[in-house]
Every structure is written in structure tokens, then in C-alpha cells.
Design an enzyme around this catalytic site. Sequence first.
Site: not given
Lengths: 177, 80
Positions: B15-17
Amino acid sequence: MTITVDRPITETAPAEEATKATGGLTIFCLSGDLERVWATLILSTTAAALGKPVTVFFTFWGLFPLVKNDRGITGEMWMQKMLSFMNRGGTSHLPLSKLNFLGAGPAMMRSLAKGHHVASPEELLALAQDLGVKLVPCQMTMDLMGLKRDDLIEGTEEPAGAATALAAAEGATTLFV
Amino acid sequence: MTITITRTLDVKGFACPIPIVRTAQAMKQLAPGDVVEVLATDPGSVKDFAAWSKTTGNPILEQTQEGGVLRFLLQKGGRR
């Protein structure tokens, strides 16, 4: 592997100019709450990935994430020791600002994050250091809380004061978290 | 134009980042003109890589999707 592609799908300025055109990011990390420290670390690693110079100034409760995770009681005077007992330092011991439930909240939040492949504060802090994010501990907070340089993780900048933090904020995007 | 993929970076599931951060780390080790192939599953990475490309000056050469896996061909910008 060699392949054929059309021209780039994004219009970009030459790399040198693009990097020059973007200012830096300076974050004032005041809170030691898990969700805020998480946000600080996500934003600082991302900004560094975007090629921006990043400085994070860790002050007051926000300094405690920089304490080594294996440090128990810190401080010299009984009040400082009591404080570190009530508010243990290190990224592994950060409370949530709400639904903390004596640490059950953060444990559940971390479990959720792991399940969704969200990087932990520990991983992000290591990434931030690898990407050259400058981590500046607040000297005044260190004195106040009785924290020594040796209590903090390796690789931080020299502890400094408000003037250093404000100088880093000059011309940069500034966030107060 | 014909290009050679220098490196493949698999950030599927992350997932981000992380997709952007790992890409930036990989880019540091490459020379201008080199191309990295990034495989990701984070739907937000479509917009994020566009923003990253614009900010860093590293062009996106190609972007495709196959069964939930996003594939980006990113070139390191700058003079050779």
C-alpha cells in the site's frame, strides 16, 4: 528485455529542472500519537521519493518516537523517570489519540495495517533515513525530558532549536503535525 | 522507440507509500535513460506515479493493467 514503446505518456520537464522547481518539505512533529507519527513518516518518505529535501523537527511528545525501542526508563530526575514510565519512548510504544484502550487500540491498528500491507512506523522510519530525510531532535525537549543523545536512535541530525527548524522551513512546504 | 528494461520492481500487495518509495530507491541506483518496470496492485498508484513522474521529471513510458496488476515502465530522466 527489449521492447518497443511509443513516446512517453507523461510530459515531463528535464529531471534537473523538475527537481529544482520543487521546494522542500519541513514537518514539525509535535505529537507522539501513533496516527500522527505515521502520517509524518508517510509524508516525509513520499516527499523524499519525489526528490524533495525533507526535514522533520521532533519536539515535545513528538520527540519520543526517536527514542530507541529497547530503552525502558529514561531521564535523570524522578519526574523525568516517571514521565518516561507513563509515556515510554520508541516507535513501538506509540499510543493512539483515541481508542487507545491501554495499548489494545494500537495493537489492533497495527494488525489491520499489516493485513493491508501498510508499512509500519518502524519500516517507514528506516526508509526515511535511507532516503536522506533529516531527523532533527529538539534540544530543549531533550533537556526537559532528560533524554540523552544515546537514548535516541542512530543517524539523527545534531539536536537543535527553533531557529534551525524555522530555517529549514524557509521556502519549504511546512506542516505542523 | 526501442528500450531495454534495466530492472523489474515487484511491489504487488504493498500500500501507499511503498510503491513510490521503493521506486525512488531503485531509481537512485540507475543511470539517466535506464528503464524500470514496476508491478503494483495499489489502485492509488496510478495517480501517484503520474504525480511522481511530474515532480521528479522521470517519464512514464507505458502503463498497462492486467488482471488487477498495474505495470508501469518508468524511465530515469536527465542527461545521459
